[in-house]
Motif scaffolding. Sequence first.
Motif, mmCIF file in Angstrom:
data_model
loop_
_atom_site.group_PDB
_atom_site.id
_atom_site.type_symbol
_atom_site.label_atom_id
_atom_site.label_comp_id
_atom_site.label_asym_id
_atom_site.label_seq_id
_atom_site.Cartn_x
_atom_site.Cartn_y
_atom_site.Cartn_z
ATOM 1 N N UNK A 124 3.180 -2.805 5.506
ATOM 2 C CA UNK A 124 4.354 -3.226 4.735
ATOM 3 C C UNK A 124 4.372 -4.744 4.567
ATOM 4 N N UNK A 125 4.064 -5.482 5.638
ATOM 5 C CA UNK A 125 4.083 -6.946 5.561
ATOM 6 C C UNK A 125 3.048 -7.454 4.563
ATOM 7 N N UNK A 126 1.873 -6.840 4.551
ATOM 8 C CA UNK A 126 0.829 -7.266 3.610
ATOM 9 C C UNK A 126 1.236 -6.983 2.171
ATOM 10 N N UNK A 127 1.749 -5.797 1.927
ATOM 11 C CA UNK A 127 2.168 -5.445 0.574
ATOM 12 C C UNK A 127 3.383 -6.255 0.137
ATOM 13 N N UNK A 128 4.325 -6.458 1.054
ATOM 14 C CA UNK A 128 5.553 -7.188 0.720
ATOM 15 C C UNK A 128 5.264 -8.631 0.353
ATOM 16 N N UNK A 129 4.185 -9.205 0.901
ATOM 17 C CA UNK A 129 3.841 -10.598 0.585
ATOM 18 C C UNK A 129 3.600 -10.789 -0.905
ATOM 19 N N UNK A 130 3.100 -9.737 -1.575
ATOM 20 C CA UNK A 130 2.764 -9.842 -2.995
ATOM 21 C C UNK A 130 3.704 -9.036 -3.886
ATOM 22 N N UNK A 131 4.659 -8.364 -3.276
ATOM 23 C CA UNK A 131 5.543 -7.491 -4.036
ATOM 24 C C UNK A 131 6.295 -8.279 -5.111
ATOM 25 N N UNK A 132 6.226 -7.780 -6.328
ATOM 26 C CA UNK A 132 6.915 -8.418 -7.443
ATOM 27 C C UNK A 132 6.107 -9.472 -8.159
#
Length: 230
Positions: A124-132
Amino acid sequence: MNVWDRPEPPARPVPLDRARIVAAAVALADEGGLEAVSLRKVAARLGAGPMRLYGYIATKQDLFDLMLDEVQAEILPEERPGDWREALRVLAHRTRQTALRHTWLADLLGGRPTLGPNGLAVTEARLAALDGLADVDTVLRAVETVSAYCTGAIRREIADLRAERATGRSERDWQRASGPHVTRMLETGRFPALARVVHDAAHVDADTSFTTGLDWVLDAVAARLARPPE
């Protein structure tokens, strides 16, 4: 049933729970690698019969999944940087630091995704870093690319550490011992590009090598994010 969804059996005279079992397994792996871990050895460390453990963990693979999830908690920073690049950089360096503390982790990185709470939180942290910042497919490919670099670099570094421990020879010792053979091979003229590397390339330590490679991968991700949508 997933190991995290399986209820634990009631307490018995020798108190056990998954947390104690996993802590004992991690300690064994830290001492002797994954090959040092078995349900029998974990049970012996805890002073319990091996059959007791099967009430908590059905297979050795379940135990490895739990061990992996346990140490993945060390990867998560207390606070997530706001900048995507710094967030991914911090996660990458913390993954490497965790693997250096638990060298057996290198054998489990890059396999099937773990579904434990810490493994999911790292993903989640890895994906959230680039989310949006891009469409979901681009975000996923970017995270996979950074993760693949980290896994490969960490495995190579751990392999070097294991070789040094197994032989008692440092990398510099190995280079000196291999020097005459390498010199003879380079003098044949068959490997000009390799000869330039051997004679002219700067020697850097593992920290610098990992950081430089990571920065190049993040540069590539930044360039892809800057491209207009196709």
